[in-house]
Design a protein around this motif. Structure first.
Motif, PDB file in Angstrom:
ATOM      1  N   LEU A  12      29.111  12.018  28.063  1.00 14.32           N
ATOM      2  CA  LEU A  12      27.951  11.534  28.813  1.00 14.32           C
ATOM      3  C   LEU A  12      26.972  12.667  29.102  1.00 14.32           C
ATOM      4  CD1 LEU A  12      29.804   9.182  31.314  1.00 14.32           C
ATOM      5  CD2 LEU A  12      28.299   8.444  29.447  1.00 14.32           C
ATOM      6  N   VAL A  13      27.518  13.823  29.481  1.00 15.71           N
ATOM      7  CA  VAL A  13      26.656  14.984  29.737  1.00 15.71           C
ATOM      8  C   VAL A  13      26.021  15.463  28.436  1.00 15.71           C
ATOM      9  CG1 VAL A  13      26.571  17.358  30.608  1.00 15.71           C
ATOM     10  CG2 VAL A  13      27.950  15.643  31.813  1.00 15.71           C
ATOM     11  N   ASP A  14      26.815  15.523  27.352  1.00 12.47           N
ATOM     12  CA  ASP A  14      26.273  15.932  26.050  1.00 12.47           C
ATOM     13  C   ASP A  14      25.108  15.032  25.639  1.00 12.47           C
ATOM     14  OD1 ASP A  14      28.228  17.908  25.823  1.00 12.47           O
ATOM     15  OD2 ASP A  14      29.489  16.738  24.451  1.00 12.47           O
ATOM     16  N   ILE A  15      25.287  13.741  25.811  1.00 10.72           N
ATOM     17  CA  ILE A  15      24.230  12.787  25.456  1.00 10.72           C
ATOM     18  C   ILE A  15      23.005  13.011  26.324  1.00 10.72           C
ATOM     19  CG2 ILE A  15      23.614  10.324  25.539  1.00 10.72           C
ATOM     20  CD1 ILE A  15      26.572   9.831  24.568  1.00 10.72           C
ATOM     21  N   GLY A  16      23.234  13.257  27.605  1.00  7.44           N
ATOM     22  CA  GLY A  16      22.112  13.544  28.502  1.00  7.44           C
ATOM     23  C   GLY A  16      21.359  14.798  28.099  1.00  7.44           C
ATOM     24  N   THR A  29      18.171   7.817  32.028  1.00  9.79           N
ATOM     25  CA  THR A  29      18.664   6.737  32.878  1.00  9.79           C
ATOM     26  C   THR A  29      20.149   6.539  32.598  1.00  9.79           C
ATOM     27  OG1 THR A  29      18.204   4.996  31.267  1.00  9.79           O
ATOM     28  CG2 THR A  29      16.405   5.597  32.787  1.00  9.79           C
ATOM     29  N   LEU A  30      20.874   6.069  33.595  1.00 13.57           N
ATOM     30  CA  LEU A  30      22.298   5.779  33.407  1.00 13.57           C
ATOM     31  C   LEU A  30      22.486   4.766  32.284  1.00 13.57           C
ATOM     32  CD1 LEU A  30      23.584   5.552  37.089  1.00 13.57           C
ATOM     33  CD2 LEU A  30      24.226   7.248  35.379  1.00 13.57           C
ATOM     34  N   ARG A  31      21.645   3.767  32.271  1.00 10.91           N
ATOM     35  CA  ARG A  31      21.751   2.702  31.264  1.00 10.91           C
ATOM     36  C   ARG A  31      21.580   3.260  29.847  1.00 10.91           C
ATOM     37  NH1 ARG A  31      21.821  -2.744  31.821  1.00 10.91           N
ATOM     38  NH2 ARG A  31      21.295  -2.576  34.003  1.00 10.91           N
ATOM     39  N   GLU A  32      20.585   4.122  29.644  1.00  5.44           N
ATOM     40  CA  GLU A  32      20.333   4.667  28.308  1.00  5.44           C
ATOM     41  C   GLU A  32      21.453   5.617  27.874  1.00  5.44           C
ATOM     42  OE1 GLU A  32      18.677   5.323  24.591  1.00  5.44           O
ATOM     43  OE2 GLU A  32      18.494   3.683  26.021  1.00  5.44           O
ATOM     44  N   ILE A  33      21.916   6.442  28.790  1.00  7.59           N
ATOM     45  CA  ILE A  33      23.007   7.356  28.448  1.00  7.59           C
ATOM     46  C   ILE A  33      24.264   6.558  28.103  1.00  7.59           C
ATOM     47  CG2 ILE A  33      24.546   9.137  29.382  1.00  7.59           C
ATOM     48  CD1 ILE A  33      22.040  10.222  30.900  1.00  7.59           C
ATOM     49  N   ALA A  34      24.559   5.518  28.878  1.00 11.11           N
ATOM     50  CA  ALA A  34      25.715   4.660  28.593  1.00 11.11           C
ATOM     51  C   ALA A  34      25.562   3.972  27.241  1.00 11.11           C
ATOM     52  CB  ALA A  34      25.893   3.630  29.703  1.00 11.11           C
ATOM     53  N   ARG A  35      24.375   3.465  26.958  1.00  7.63           N
ATOM     54  CA  ARG A  35      24.132   2.796  25.683  1.00  7.63           C
ATOM     55  C   ARG A  35      24.409   3.741  24.523  1.00  7.63           C
ATOM     56  NH1 ARG A  35      20.794   2.322  21.690  1.00  7.63           N
ATOM     57  NH2 ARG A  35      19.238   3.784  22.432  1.00  7.63           N
ATOM     58  N   ARG A  36      23.896   4.956  24.621  1.00  6.01           N
ATOM     59  CA  ARG A  36      24.095   5.930  23.543  1.00  6.01           C
ATOM     60  C   ARG A  36      25.544   6.384  23.432  1.00  6.01           C
ATOM     61  NH1 ARG A  36      18.738   9.288  22.329  1.00  6.01           N
ATOM     62  NH2 ARG A  36      17.254   7.638  22.804  1.00  6.01           N
ATOM     63  N   GLY A  38      27.953   4.316  23.924  1.00  7.50           N
ATOM     64  CA  GLY A  38      28.691   3.144  23.467  1.00  7.50           C
ATOM     65  C   GLY A  38      29.622   2.576  24.521  1.00  7.50           C
ATOM     66  N   VAL A  39      29.239   2.730  25.787  1.00  4.78           N
ATOM     67  CA  VAL A  39      30.038   2.188  26.889  1.00  4.78           C
ATOM     68  C   VAL A  39      29.168   1.278  27.750  1.00  4.78           C
ATOM     69  CG1 VAL A  39      31.607   4.185  26.930  1.00  4.78           C
ATOM     70  CG2 VAL A  39      29.567   4.207  28.384  1.00  4.78           C
ATOM     71  N   SER A  40      29.800   0.539  28.633  1.00  6.41           N
ATOM     72  CA  SER A  40      29.043  -0.350  29.516  1.00  6.41           C
ATOM     73  C   SER A  40      28.139   0.468  30.439  1.00  6.41           C
ATOM     74  CB  SER A  40      29.991  -1.200  30.363  1.00  6.41           C
ATOM     75  OG  SER A  40      30.592  -0.404  31.364  1.00  6.41           O
ATOM     76  N   HIS A  41      27.069  -0.169  30.924  1.00  3.63           N
ATOM     77  CA  HIS A  41      26.143   0.581  31.774  1.00  3.63           C
ATOM     78  C   HIS A  41      26.775   1.020  33.091  1.00  3.63           C
ATOM     79  CE1 HIS A  41      25.387  -3.520  33.289  1.00  3.63           C
ATOM     80  NE2 HIS A  41      25.115  -2.900  34.417  1.00  3.63           N
ATOM     81  N   GLY A  42      27.896   0.427  33.464  1.00  3.00           N
ATOM     82  CA  GLY A  42      28.592   0.840  34.680  1.00  3.00           C
ATOM     83  C   GLY A  42      29.597   1.964  34.461  1.00  3.00           C
ATOM     84  N   LEU A  55      22.602  13.706  36.611  1.00  3.67           N
ATOM     85  CA  LEU A  55      21.481  14.610  36.342  1.00  3.67           C
ATOM     86  C   LEU A  55      21.847  16.050  36.701  1.00  3.67           C
ATOM     87  CD1 LEU A  55      18.408  12.524  37.574  1.00  3.67           C
ATOM     88  CD2 LEU A  55      19.285  12.778  35.240  1.00  3.67           C
ATOM     89  N   SER A  56      22.594  16.229  37.784  1.00  8.71           N
ATOM     90  CA  SER A  56      23.030  17.573  38.182  1.00  8.71           C
ATOM     91  C   SER A  56      23.960  18.183  37.141  1.00  8.71           C
ATOM     92  CB  SER A  56      23.725  17.534  39.546  1.00  8.71           C
ATOM     93  OG  SER A  56      22.812  17.163  40.557  1.00  8.71           O
ATOM     94  N   ALA A  57      24.859  17.371  36.581  1.00  8.56           N
ATOM     95  CA  ALA A  57      25.763  17.870  35.542  1.00  8.56           C
ATOM     96  C   ALA A  57      24.976  18.294  34.301  1.00  8.56           C
ATOM     97  CB  ALA A  57      26.797  16.803  35.182  1.00  8.56           C
ATOM     98  N   ILE A  58      23.947  17.543  33.969  1.00  6.61           N
ATOM     99  CA  ILE A  58      23.101  17.881  32.822  1.00  6.61           C
ATOM    100  C   ILE A  58      22.321  19.166  33.123  1.00  6.61           C
ATOM    101  CG2 ILE A  58      21.148  17.113  31.400  1.00  6.61           C
ATOM    102  CD1 ILE A  58      22.218  14.183  31.987  1.00  6.61           C
ATOM    103  N   ALA A  59      21.743  19.262  34.315  1.00  5.80           N
ATOM    104  CA  ALA A  59      20.984  20.456  34.705  1.00  5.80           C
ATOM    105  C   ALA A  59      21.893  21.683  34.756  1.00  5.80           C
ATOM    106  CB  ALA A  59      20.318  20.239  36.057  1.00  5.80           C
ATOM    107  N   ARG A  60      23.121  21.501  35.161  1.00  8.23           N
ATOM    108  CA  ARG A  60      24.080  22.608  35.208  1.00  8.23           C
ATOM    109  C   ARG A  60      24.249  23.212  33.814  1.00  8.23           C
ATOM    110  NH1 ARG A  60      27.981  23.744  39.146  1.00  8.23           N
ATOM    111  NH2 ARG A  60      29.706  24.966  38.332  1.00  8.23           N
ATOM    112  N   ARG A  61      24.263  22.347  32.797  1.00  8.09           N
ATOM    113  CA  ARG A  61      24.340  22.831  31.415  1.00  8.09           C
ATOM    114  C   ARG A  61      23.120  23.680  31.081  1.00  8.09           C
ATOM    115  NH1 ARG A  61      26.919  19.605  27.428  1.00  8.09           N
ATOM    116  NH2 ARG A  61      28.940  19.023  28.288  1.00  8.09           N
TER     117      ARG A  61
END
Length: 192
Positions: A12-16, A29-36, A38-42, A55-61
């Motif tokens: 999820l972080v890699d995709i972000g 968005t959570l929905r777009e990251i989940a879609r990419r 291949g998991v449910s938006h939840g 977003l913080s995990a992505i920024a940490r990268r």
């Protein structure tokens, strides 16, 4: 957390990271990251209960990447002024080459949220800058001078990205502006 959970969290972080690089912060968005992924938006909420945490995990990268880029450039010299210049150059190149990530890394809401210790992740690079500035200008308040230099670099990055500095200064690249900022904050070479 199971290995599959850890790998999904990482994915999820890699995709972000890829998404912010390709499409900017607004695409995260959570929905777009989940879609990419291949998991449910939840599904991301199992690992990141809030959007800010993801977003913080992505920024940490982004901070890790910037730190990884800075470290090798400082090994080439023991001269603190040259090290400040290299740190500043790498910072500007990172900001200009990764505008979405750069914007995400310095979002006030993420830094203030405290998620994943993001603020603490950003501080070692500033501490390094302040230490180097203190070696160049021991008579000054190194943190204050480093803060002013950092603000100057941030402004150069932002205004350069918008095209404003090129228009106003007719400079072909940011290096002359970087040199001017360093002179303003560090004083002339070999002098006080």
């Amino acid at each position: 957390m199971t290995e599959s959970g850890t790998s999904l969290r990482t994915r999820l972080v890699d995709i972000g990271v890829d998404l912010v690089a390709a499409e900017g912060v607004q695409a995260l968005t959570l929905r777009e990251i989940a879609r990419r992924a291949g998991v449910s938006h939840g599904a991301p909420r199992r690992y990141f209960p809030t959007h800010l945490e993801l977003l913080s995990a992505i920024a940490r990268r982004g901070f890790a990447d910037l730190g990884d880029r800075v470290r090798p450039t400082l090994d080439g010299t023991s001269d603190p002024r040259a090290q400040v210049r290299e740190l500043a150059r790498v910072y500007l190149e990172f900001a200009l080459g990764n505008p979405g990530m750069y914007e995400l890394m310095f979002r006030h809401d993420l830094l203030e949220s405290g998620h994943l210790g993001l603020r603490e992740t950003s501080l070692p690079l500033f501490a390094l800058l302040a230490d180097l500035v203190g070696q160049v200008r021991p008579e000054t308040d190194a943190r204050r001078t480093a803060g002013a230099l950092w603000a100057n670099l941030h402004g150069i990055a932002q205004l350069w990205r918008w095209g404003s500095l090129q228009l106003a200064t007719a400079e072909p690249d940011f290096k002359a502006l970087l040199d001017t900022a360093l002179l303003a904050h560090l004083g002339p070479e070999g002098g006080r």
